[in-house]
Design an enzyme around this catalytic site. Sequence first.
Site, short mmCIF file in Angstrom:
data_model
loop_
_atom_site.label_atom_id
_atom_site.label_comp_id
_atom_site.label_asym_id
_atom_site.label_seq_id
_atom_site.Cartn_x
_atom_site.Cartn_y
_atom_site.Cartn_z
CD GLU A 114 -3.00 0.79 2.36
OE1 GLU A 114 -4.08 1.38 2.32
OE2 GLU A 114 -2.62 0.12 3.35
CG HIS B 273 -3.98 5.58 0.38
ND1 HIS B 273 -4.21 6.24 1.56
CD2 HIS B 273 -4.02 4.26 0.69
CE1 HIS B 273 -4.36 5.37 2.54
NE2 HIS B 273 -4.26 4.15 2.03
CG HIS C 182 -8.91 1.34 2.17
ND1 HIS C 182 -8.80 2.49 1.43
CD2 HIS C 182 -7.71 1.19 2.81
CE1 HIS C 182 -7.61 3.01 1.61
NE2 HIS C 182 -6.93 2.23 2.43
CG ASP D 45 -6.86 -1.11 6.37
OD1 ASP D 45 -5.66 -1.39 6.21
OD2 ASP D 45 -7.29 0.06 6.36
#
Length: 408
Positions: A138, A204, A225, A287
């Site tokens: 990530e 992100h 997510h 997560d």
Amino acid sequence: MRTVRYINGCIITPWGYVERGTLITRGERIASISDCRETGISLKVDETVDLEGDYLAPGFLDIHVHGGGGGDFMDGTQDSFRKAMKTHLAHGTTGLCPTTLAATMKELEQVFGQSSVMRRLAENPKEGLPGILGVHMEGPYIAESMKGAQDAEFIRDPRDGSFRQILEMAAGELKIWTAAPELPGASAFAAEARRAGVLLSVGHSDARIEEVEQAVRDGYTMATHLYSSMSTIIRENGCRRPGVLEASLLMDALDVEVIADGMHLPASLLQLIVKTKGVEHIILVTDAMRGAGMGPGRYRLGSQKNGQEVISDGEIARLQDGISFAGSVATADRLIRVMNEQARVPLWQAVRMMTYNPARALGEREIGSLETGKYADMVRFAPGVKVKEVYRRGRLVCKAGRKQEAGE
């Protein structure tokens, strides 16, 4: 090979239930499944397990998990890997993707190295560990405006070419890469990652829908997510422009990760995701950070050396501002319970979102569903998704109240 018959349970498949079904395992694999107790009666059975009306489901697969049980994969140590893996195994997870954060090259190298070691150990069911499905990275190519709980110090721009160094040091351990596709140099990065067999996920990111469309053309197949750290509708010159959120809901080419811990998203949004994406395109992820499976307290998100201190109340972890979420402290059973009880999704569909769907997305063909010939990675649980027993490749590795010792 040892043959075991499981009777008097409700077997969960990706397409529904086998009520009062019978499942037979031979060695590491499933030999047969039927709604008839007499199935396989001609086989010499070494043991019969009476499920007593409990559910028997595929082992849960968590493709986005940072840690648990006091350990974080970013620590890069066998001790932390074991703590996190054992914690999630106890809650039904039989396969996972150790997940990184934006970090130094040295820390990333340690994670890849430890992942390789632990992957080999986990191949032996006697170790009592969930399998490692590959590292999920990530960052570090993320939008600073959407960094969430990540440390801005370690965010990079793909134009620097560092992704080539990362791919080389990963040595095949990297499975999923979350990145912001709007960054300069993102298409070149995507091409190199895809050539290396890495799956790409939009996350992100402050992208607009056109940039997500390009990302799909570049080979992105997932969104990280959903709702968290991603752009949504903005107005430019008075006109509304969709962002990553809307693109992810709209595009069938993208599977979406959902943190269904009852905190990140209310039941109404979970229901909206199901209505929009359909059951087949939703992948539940924890997560989870190192506070998962632990009590309230202060923990580090990321490595003990460079991670950020966060506060957990036992339900959710937050940054020091007391508002921003910092991953979760959830386990897989909790996600399925929330989807079933709060979002009103049928239990078999909620299970599918954490078994069959992630296996399909990762190209894993021997796990993720209870089918003849597949590995006997299984979870036995009572109503309310109360995990009682966990099996890896046909071996009981965890029982409620205690963990099985190697060789049991």
